[in-house]
Scaffold this active site. Structure first.
Site, short mmCIF file in Angstrom:
data_model
loop_
_atom_site.label_atom_id
_atom_site.label_comp_id
_atom_site.label_asym_id
_atom_site.label_seq_id
_atom_site.Cartn_x
_atom_site.Cartn_y
_atom_site.Cartn_z
N VAL A 48 0.84 -1.19 0.00
CA VAL A 48 0.00 0.00 0.00
C VAL A 48 0.87 1.23 0.00
CG1 VAL A 48 -1.73 1.34 1.26
CG2 VAL A 48 -1.79 -1.12 1.35
N ASP B 266 17.24 3.20 -10.74
CA ASP B 266 16.83 2.97 -9.35
C ASP B 266 17.07 1.53 -8.94
OD1 ASP B 266 16.03 3.85 -6.90
OD2 ASP B 266 13.88 3.71 -7.31
N VAL C 286 -1.07 -2.49 -4.22
CA VAL C 286 -0.71 -3.66 -5.01
C VAL C 286 -1.50 -4.86 -4.48
CG1 VAL C 286 1.14 -5.14 -5.83
CG2 VAL C 286 1.62 -2.76 -5.32
#
Lengths: 531, 340
Positions: free
Chosen positions: A48, A164, A54
């Site tokens: 969350v 990332d 998700v």
């Protein structure tokens, strides 16, 4: 007439009619997942964030295949959707066994649903947090790194930077297969979009991007002072940091607040041995020479000296690395499921702190990397590891108290987060003269920022009091109103801090340039960094 | 065909020629992959396209060389290579399609003797745009053809062709396709078409005002799809606020029906849509020659509008927005109903 054409078009799109193509490359044979929410049944929540959730779900018409669905609230994203569009495109055009792409994406009212393969063991960061706080065994690290290098080699070959890379973005499936996720900040060096800061002329890998993106602890030095531009080699740095993260359970310098870690990276060369020293002297000889060499080569401050992914794959460290079975045996057995870990994480957080933390965490992430639609890494429970957590206020406080004020830090920022014990040894002893100068000046900067943010807070509190006294009608309860105001104030504060931080960085960089100019007339800033 | 397997090094011109030969071969054979030989040809084609890309963009060892790029570009457009490449694209594998897309994108910007020869080529082969636009109807090809299309409409003459073609109408459907990645790509192209070349856009909008805005209102601004409404109202603001479209803007804000639609958007529960709608709504109010029926609507709804604007705020402080809002509020408060 027009309508019927559109309908037939829809039918094609939604998979009733699967396009038969003349070739049978595996990549064009991707099964068509349905594009309506009714074909999916949500089973559980596995993540969350402020603007996304998700889910673990099954796709009913696809033989109840298990999928992960990331539902993103589009109302919170900027109007031109350019970032989201770019990511959706990257996700659907990448095809590699070590890259998590999407099955499909479609909108459900105000949400964008991105349907992805379900990676049942979740992210390596959450695994480390729940079961391997001191890091993974070296043979397992080798497998993970090898798989990630395959992914990177593919991405870089296509001209994409991931930007990332970290354990939180490395996902693992029950059979031990490894995938790199989250292309929210990734970018293509071929897309000469001026907004992205890519120069228009077609250049080779030396093409320079100028946008700051990523998560601080994993960021390469050249990304941090991005005035100089950076390239594919920035991913190699983050890869090196990720290797350390897997080995030690956290990235180096993570005991420092993010701004400080960035400053350190700029002001002096980061060495593997530094990390070992302050981290855990017991571990000193835990790792093989090959591993240390590999990491050291990735963490070269000079990007051009870092090897490319292709070359790293040939490193002797990977010579005898095992298959994914080892991961299943060593890591996955007895591991709580993603759902369980998520729920546990939820419980562990103090209920009163929860929303604020998440807000703060997500907010900062958003600032740094904007909206992202893949990856499940937000809201992991390893707060200590979480690079976005305490924010700049810590660096200000720490610098004010010149070193040893970790208590006041933790008190200020977060009650539930375990503050690193190593903090004391970290920043106090290490630096030379140059660093002290830097510190003194940044203290002034820090204090100014503090003063500014205090003014800001005073103003906010003032208006809060006004509101409390003045307003007696209204549907909302006072608590709610206060809550909202607090939220707003926190957000404003955060922005202020970020701006301050950016200015600090700018200053730092200019100072470096000046000192580089003095020290060495024809050497660049990087030489000065090495001194 | 022997020349296909000449030893390296090859010149950029050689690479283009070989690519062309292989494309001709691929184009003639309806069933690829049937034999070993064809598989090999396909592999060879992939390699050649990859090489074109590395000449144009450079690779890890070398920067692109201007002279080589110019030779490549000239040879590429001297013959019908682009047409062949676009035609054969569905037969290529995913990686080669992506490489080809990047090659095509790059070629649009290459100058040969300070001319963009891609533009000349496309003008003479403008029907290729039909293939590219229709690509949005093919899930497999949409993102590749879409990316190529967006690069081609950098040329003003090409954009003009697409704007004035029958394809323009199809975009209203394409941007609402259920596949988000494709719909978003079509929306990006649509936006590019309507914002990039100012004079062409202004001319297109004045000539096609009636059908265009009728479609725009009913299909986009009043769509049931949230993201369509939101993108459409944002783009409408961008279009109307552009100085070169001032005639179109004046016309748009004089219509009572348009005002009704924008006022409905102002009432949406989505903050983002409300805000974007405000930027269009303010034009109706700021219009110095408001028709009587517009004034009438504003006067009738005065108290509701003023109440709405009283709690209307942006998340971040925005001085320009506050100033606009204050102006709109003042203007509405001061309105007097006009005679019929």
């Amino acid at each position: 007439m027009k309508l019927s054409r559109l309908n037939s078009l829809r039918r094609v799109q939604s998979g009733d009619l699967i396009m038969k193509l003349p070739d049978d490359h595996d990549d064009s044979r991707r099964p068509q997942f349905p594009l309506d929410s009714t074909s999916y049944k949500i089973i559980d929540e596995i993540g969350v964030g402020v603007s996304a959730v998700v889910y673990k779900a099954i796709c009913i018409p696809m033989n109840s295949a298990v999928v992960a669905i990331k539902a993103i609230d589009l109302d919170r994203s900027r109007a031109d959707f350019d970032d989201i569009r770019r990511e959706a495109k990257i996700l659907s055009l990448l095809s590699h066994p070590n890259i998590l792409n999407s099955h499909c994406s479609f909108t459900v009212d105000r949400r964008l649903w991105v349907v992805m393969p379900f990676m049942s063991a979740g992210s390596l960061q959450s695994i480390i947090t729940s079961s391997f706080p001191d890091g993974l065994p070296e043979p397992c690290i080798a497998i993970v790194l090898r798989e990630i290098l395959h992914a990177l080699s593919y991405l870089h070959d296509q001209g994409h930077l991931h930007r990332d890379i970290k354990a939180g973005n490395i996902l693992i499936d029950s059979n031990g297969s490894i995938k790199l996720a989250d292309f929210g900040v990734s970018t293509s060096i071929f897309e000469s979009n001026s907004k992205q800061g890519v120069s228009i002329s077609p250049l080779s890998t030396s093409i320079m991007l100028k946008e700051v993106a990523g998560t601080p602890y994993w960021m390469a030095p050249e990304v941090i002072h991005s005035h100089n531009g950076y390239s594919l080699k920035a991913d190699i740095w983050s890869f090196g940091i990720t290797a350390l993260e897997l080995a030690h359970g956290r990235p180096p310098l993570s005991h420092l607040p993010p701004s400080k870690s960035l400053l350190l990276k700029i002001t002096r060369r980061f060495r593997f041995s530094d990390y070992e020293n302050h981290h855990n002297s017991k571990n000193k000889n835990k790792f093989s020479k090959g591993f240390k060499e590999l990491v050291a080569s990735c963490l070269d401050p000079e990007p051009s000296r870092r090897p490319c992914a292709e070359k790293l794959l040939k490193h002797p460290f990977f010579k005898n690395s095992k298959g994914p079975d080892l991961l299943v045996k060593t890591i996955l057995q007895g591991l709580p499921s993603v759902e369980e870990r998520f729920k546990l994480g939820k419980l562990q957080r103090l209920p009163s702190m929860k929303t604020e933390e998440e807000e703060e965490e997500e907010l900062e992430k958003e600032i740094i990397k904007q909206r992202r639609i893949s990856g499940w890494n937000f809201n992991e429970d390893g707060l200590e590891l979480d690079p976005v957590f305490p924010g700049e206020e810590c660096s200000i406080m720490e610098e004010k108290g010149s070193g040893n004020s970790s208590e006041c830090c933790s008190g200020l920022s977060d009650l539930s987060s375990p503050v690193g014990n190593e903090r004391g040894g970290g920043s106090g002893g290490g630096g030379g003269e140059e660093e002290e100068v830097v510190d003194r000046e940044s203290i002034v900067g820090g204090l100014m920022a503090l003063k500014r943010s205090l003014d800001e807070q005073r103003r906010a509190v003032g208006s809060l009091i006004e509101l409390m006294e003045g307003e007696k009608v209204g549907e909302m309860s006072r608590e709610e109103q206060m809550g909202r105001l607090m939220e707003k104030v926190t957000r404003e504060l955060e922005n202020e801090r970020r701006r301050n931080f950016e200015l600090e960085m700018e200053l730092e960089f200019l100072r470096l340039q000046i000192s580089a100019f003095h020290n060495n007339n024809d050497g660049g800033a990087s030489t000065a960094i090495n001194n | 065909m022997k020349s296909l397997f000449k030893p390296k090094p090859r010149t950029p011109v050689d690479v283009v020629r070989q690519t062309r030969d292989l494309l001709i071969y691929t184009d003639r054979n309806p069933d690829t992959k049937e034999t070993k030989r064809e598989e090999k040809q396909m592999l060879e084609l992939s390699k050649n396209v990859r090489e074109l890309k590395s000449i144009l963009y450079g690779n890890s060892e070398s920067e692109p060389v201007a002279e080589a790029c110019a030779q490549l570009t000239q040879e590429f457009f001297r013959d019908n290579t682009l047409r062949l490449l676009i035609k054969c694209l569905p037969k290529l594998n995913l990686e080669t399609r992506k490489d080809a897309t990047q090659v095509v994108a790059n070629l649009q910007r290459q100058q040969v003797q300070s001319r963009l020869i891609a533009s000349d080529y496309l003008e003479a082969n403008i029907d290729l745009m039909d293939t590219l636009v229709a690509g949005y109807e093919n899930t497999e090809m949409a993102l590749h053809y879409g990316a190529m299309l967006r690069e081609c409409i950098r040329h003003q003459s090409v954009a003009k062709y697409v704007l004035e073609s029958q394809h323009m109408k199809k975009f209203f459907d394409y941007i609402q396709l259920p596949n988000f990645d494709i719909a978003a790509d079509a929306a990006a192209t649509f936006k590019e078409l309507l914002t990039r070349h100012k004079s062409t856009v202004a001319e297109f909008l004045s000539k096609n005002y009636d059908w265009f805005f009728a479609e725009y209102n009913s299909k986009l601004l009043e769509s049931t799809n949230y993201i369509t409404r939101r993108q459409a109202v944002k783009l409408l603001g961008d279009i109307l606020l552009d100085r070169s479209n001032s005639a179109v803007m004046t016309r748009y804000v004089s219509s009572r029906e348009n005002l009704r639609i924008l006022m409905n958007l102002l009432r949406e529960s989505s903050k983002s849509i409300q805000l974007e709608a405000f930027h269009v709504f303010k034009l109706f109010v700021a219009n110095q020659n408001k028709p009587a029926d517009i004034v009438g609507i504003l006067v009738t709804n005065r108290s509701k509008l003023l109440r709405l604007f009283a709690d209307f705020k942006t998340d971040k402080e925005d001085e320009q927005f506050e100033a606009d809002k204050a102006h709109v509020v003042r203007e509405i408060a001061a309105l007097e109903p006009k005679g019929p």
